[in-house]
Design an enzyme around this catalytic site. Structure first.
Site, PDB file in Angstrom:
ATOM      1  N   GLU A  67      14.216  -3.855  15.230  1.00  0.00           N
ATOM      2  CA  GLU A  67      14.301  -3.507  16.650  1.00  0.00           C
ATOM      3  C   GLU A  67      13.152  -2.580  17.041  1.00  0.00           C
ATOM      4  O   GLU A  67      12.932  -1.555  16.411  1.00  0.00           O
ATOM      5  CB  GLU A  67      15.631  -2.811  16.946  1.00  0.00           C
ATOM      6  CG  GLU A  67      15.824  -2.572  18.420  1.00  0.00           C
ATOM      7  CD  GLU A  67      17.128  -1.859  18.746  1.00  0.00           C
ATOM      8  OE1 GLU A  67      17.827  -2.283  19.649  1.00  0.00           O
ATOM      9  OE2 GLU A  67      17.424  -0.850  18.074  1.00  0.00           O
ATOM     10  N   CYS A 111      19.576  -2.569  25.001  1.00  0.00           N
ATOM     11  CA  CYS A 111      19.974  -3.182  23.730  1.00  0.00           C
ATOM     12  C   CYS A 111      20.068  -4.704  23.864  1.00  0.00           C
ATOM     13  O   CYS A 111      19.963  -5.427  22.881  1.00  0.00           O
ATOM     14  CB  CYS A 111      21.285  -2.592  23.246  1.00  0.00           C
ATOM     15  SG  CYS A 111      22.565  -2.615  24.494  1.00  0.00           S
TER      16      CYS A 111
HETATM   17  O1  TXE Z   1      19.130   7.095  19.220  1.00  0.00           O
HETATM   18  P1  TXE Z   1      20.369   7.837  18.600  1.00  0.00           P
HETATM   19  P2  TXE Z   1      17.590   7.427  19.036  1.00  0.00           P
HETATM   20  C1  TXE Z   1      17.902   2.278  19.085  1.00  0.00           C
HETATM   21  C2  TXE Z   1      16.438   2.079  19.410  1.00  0.00           C
HETATM   22  C3  TXE Z   1      15.851   3.409  19.143  1.00  0.00           C
HETATM   23  C4  TXE Z   1      16.659   3.860  17.955  1.00  0.00           C
HETATM   24  C5  TXE Z   1      16.724   5.351  17.770  1.00  0.00           C
HETATM   25  O2  TXE Z   1      15.864   1.154  18.521  1.00  0.00           O
HETATM   26  O3  TXE Z   1      14.482   3.342  18.842  1.00  0.00           O
HETATM   27  O4  TXE Z   1      17.951   3.369  18.207  1.00  0.00           O
HETATM   28  O5  TXE Z   1      16.990   5.966  18.995  1.00  0.00           O
HETATM   29  C6  TXE Z   1      23.589  10.885  19.219  1.00  0.00           C
HETATM   30  N1  TXE Z   1      26.108  12.030  14.898  1.00  0.00           N
HETATM   31  N2  TXE Z   1      18.730   2.554  20.252  1.00  0.00           N
HETATM   32  O6  TXE Z   1      17.319   8.105  17.742  1.00  0.00           O
HETATM   33  O7  TXE Z   1      19.926   9.060  17.848  1.00  0.00           O
HETATM   34  C7  TXE Z   1      22.403  11.198  20.097  1.00  0.00           C
HETATM   35  O8  TXE Z   1      22.345  12.561  20.400  1.00  0.00           O
HETATM   36  C8  TXE Z   1      26.587  11.699  16.115  1.00  0.00           C
HETATM   37  C9  TXE Z   1      19.533   1.488  20.732  1.00  0.00           C
HETATM   38  O9  TXE Z   1      17.133   8.111  20.230  1.00  0.00           O
HETATM   39  O10 TXE Z   1      21.193   6.840  17.908  1.00  0.00           O
HETATM   40  C10 TXE Z   1      22.671  10.302  21.297  1.00  0.00           C
HETATM   41  O11 TXE Z   1      23.628  10.907  22.143  1.00  0.00           O
HETATM   42  N3  TXE Z   1      25.800  11.420  17.158  1.00  0.00           N
HETATM   43  C11 TXE Z   1      20.588   1.966  21.640  1.00  0.00           C
HETATM   44  C12 TXE Z   1      23.264   9.062  20.640  1.00  0.00           C
HETATM   45  O12 TXE Z   1      23.710   9.478  19.350  1.00  0.00           O
HETATM   46  C13 TXE Z   1      24.473  11.467  16.979  1.00  0.00           C
HETATM   47  C14 TXE Z   1      20.232   3.040  22.582  1.00  0.00           C
HETATM   48  C15 TXE Z   1      22.272   7.924  20.466  1.00  0.00           C
HETATM   49  O13 TXE Z   1      21.071   8.386  19.916  1.00  0.00           O
HETATM   50  C16 TXE Z   1      23.922  11.789  15.718  1.00  0.00           C
HETATM   51  C17 TXE Z   1      19.468   4.072  21.945  1.00  0.00           C
HETATM   52  C18 TXE Z   1      24.803  12.084  14.646  1.00  0.00           C
HETATM   53  N4  TXE Z   1      24.375  12.375  13.428  1.00  0.00           N
HETATM   54  C19 TXE Z   1      18.714   3.787  20.843  1.00  0.00           C
HETATM   55  N5  TXE Z   1      22.577  11.725  15.823  1.00  0.00           N
HETATM   56  C20 TXE Z   1      21.433   0.892  22.302  1.00  0.00           C
HETATM   57  N6  TXE Z   1      22.323   0.281  21.537  1.00  0.00           N
HETATM   58  O14 TXE Z   1      21.352   0.644  23.496  1.00  0.00           O
HETATM   59  C21 TXE Z   1      22.293  11.375  17.098  1.00  0.00           C
HETATM   60  N7  TXE Z   1      23.437  11.232  17.804  1.00  0.00           N
END
Ligand code: TXE
Length: 480
Positions: free
Chosen positions: A384, A281
């Site tokens: 992003e 991030c």
């Molecule tokens: O992450 P998710 P995703 C950004 C990056 C990426 C985008 C999507 O741009 O392309 O986000 O990634 C859980 N209620 N980052 O979709 O889904 C999920 O299971 C509660 C930046 O893979 O946000 C996981 O454990 N929880 C970031 C966690 O949330 C839920 C790092 C993160 O996954 C949920 C990752 C819900 N409804 C992605 N849905 C950083 N800040 O470093 C999913 N999760």
């Protein structure tokens, strides 16, 4: 191999009896199965965490500290196994897992295990009529939701302070990278962590994550992930008045002035752009360069980026491994296409590598990509990507680069490269972000506040901020 939940001190099957495929990103093949958890598993975990709370929260700090230190020692002792697991699970170079992720996981534990031996709370004397003191009490059962980019590092970044300050917790690792959390469960068992203090429930975000955020007995939610998911988490928690910390995405600027040390800034900014294939991030994906050195910088930056060794993550000299998933690879390809449509010039990368090796033939690899000639406000420069893609943009003066740096909805981190210290301080004040690095990147002192502004986050973690987040301050006012 099957990855099961860790509930009430034991490795247990999911209530559904169902498992999800876990894919190795470097090969694109299924290499293990992860528990497909649901609300029933979260209920079991909450019951265990509630039952454990009384004893854990009343345990002397030194005793809690001792157990957490033991966990840190076991992480060190099993560092090779953990690094290999993380590299396979996530696609990152094993050297990165060895030098960054795994040691840092142990440091997270040690930092908060020792912090609780030294923290103090405030007292305020009120005009000779009263003495106030602040009681800081653990908040109860915490929900800790973590992402896939730094799986064990970010899981322990939440688990360590939550437990150190006397809470119990339900952690939910990303379903895309569950392996190190599973190995961590075994470590907690071996370290003698009392049953129920930490529970790890695996599965999909929409099921397990949603059940955690919606659970009425979970008072506190610490989430790291995408901004879209963070918004969902915030919506669920708001009417229940849960305490929430959200650490979300970034579109971080790297700002290079003409007086910066060219050698150092090229090395630093390339690392900032492409570490972990740009899937951190804090990565600096927008590089702003003072016009007088623009041409030379662009040449050197693109050369250095194209020299990064893309390869099998398990090879010790690989500098860039696979992206974490097909979805993340496709997202990157989508944005590089968009950059072309928006008039961008691709100086290197812009495609998948021809061949990595036979084992990795079907892996999710993408070359480090450098793009110029894009406007500051185009989508590629505002949204992003979270992949190995950096754009370079020239600027003319300080005021302009501050405007450029702030021209996104995100505000997580920035790095400024200059020998002019007063200027660096001026910029640090004006850039809208939770962290500003000057002549460095990703230097992390665990005592400092960590988090983002704007759509990058809400609340801060780290150091004393973590104590504030994971405890409830109660004012006790004693009349004198
Ligand atoms: O992450 P998710 P995703 C950004 C990056 C990426 C985008 C999507 O741009 O392309 O986000 O990634 C859980 N209620 N980052 O979709 O889904 C999920 O299971 C509660 C930046 O893979 O946000 C996981 O454990 N929880 C970031 C966690 O949330 C839920 C790092 C993160 O996954 C949920 C990752 C819900 N409804 C992605 N849905 C950083 N800040 O470093 C999913 N999760």
């Amino acid at each position: 191999m099957k990855i099961s939940h860790y509930i009430n001190g034991q490795l247990v099957e999911p209530s559904s009896d169902a498992y999800l495929d876990n894919i190795e990103p470097a090969t694109g093949k299924v290499y293990s199965q992860v528990a497909d958890g649901d609300a029933r598993d979260v209920d079991r975990a909450v019951a265990a965490a509630e039952a454990a709370f009384e004893r854990w929260s009343k345990m002397p700090a030194a005793a809690r500290s001792g157990i957490l230190m033991k966990i840190a020692d076991l992480i060190d002792a099993r560092a090779d196994e953990l690094a290999r697991a993380e590299s396979i699970d996530n696609g990152k170079p094993i050297s990165l897992a060895r030098t960054l992720d795994i040691p840092r996981a142990a440091k997270n534990l040690r930092h908060f295990a020792t912090a609780i031996l030294h923290t103090h709370t405030e007292t305020h004397v009120t005009d000779g009529v009263a003495l106030n003191y602040t009681l800081r009490q653990p908040r109860g059962v915490c929900g800790l939701i973590s992402p896939w980019n730094l799986p064990l590092y970010l899981l322990t970044w939440k688990v360590a302070p939550a437990l150190a300050f006397g809470n119990t917790a339900i952690a939910k690792p990303s379903e895309i990278t569950p392996m190190t959390a599973f190995l961590f469960s075994q470590i907690c068992i071996d370290a003698g962590l009392p049953p129920g203090v930490l529970n790890i429930v695996h599965g999909l975000g929409a099921k397990v994550g949603a059940a955690i955020t919606a659970h009425p007995k979970i008072t506190t939610i610490s989430f790291t992930g995408g901004t879209v998911t963070g918004r969902e988490v915030a919506k669920t928690c708001a009417p229940m008045f849960k305490k929430v910390a959200l650490e979300m995405g970034g579109k971080n600027p790297t700002i290079v002035f003409a007086d910066a040390d060219m050698e150092k800034v090229v090395a630093g900014s390339v690392q900032a752009a492409f570490a972990n294939s740009g899937q951190v991030c804090l990565c600096g994906s927008r590089v702003f360069v003072e016009r007088s050195i623009y041409d030379e910088f662009v040449r050197r930056f693109a050369e250095a980026a194209s020299r990064l060794r893309v390869g099998d993550p398990l090879e010790p000299d690989t500098q860039q491994g696979a992206m974490v998933s097909r979805a993340q690879l496709e997202k990157t390809m989508y944005y590089v296409d968009l950059a072309r449509q928006e008039g961008g010039r691709i100086l290197c990368g812009g495609e998948r590598p021809k061949a990595v090796n036979e084992r990795c033939r079907d892996g999710y690899f993408y070359l480090p990509t450098v793009i110029t000639d894009l406007g500051v406000s185009c989508r590629v420069n505002r949204e992003e990507i979270f992949g190995p893609v950096a754009t370079i943009i020239p600027f003319d003066d300080e005021a302009q680069v501050v405007e450029y740096a702030n021209a996104t909805d995100y505000g997580l981190a920035a790095s400024v490269w200059t020998q002019n210290l007063p200027r660096a301080h001026r910029l640090a004040e004006q850039i809208q972000s939770g962290t500003v690095w000057i002549n460095c990147w990703l230097v992390r002192d665990l005592r400092v506040p960590f988090g983002g502004m704007k759509q990058s986050g809400l609340g801060r973690e780290g150091g004393e901020e973590a104590m504030r987040f994971f405890t409830e301050p109660k004012n006790v006012c004693v009349g004198t």
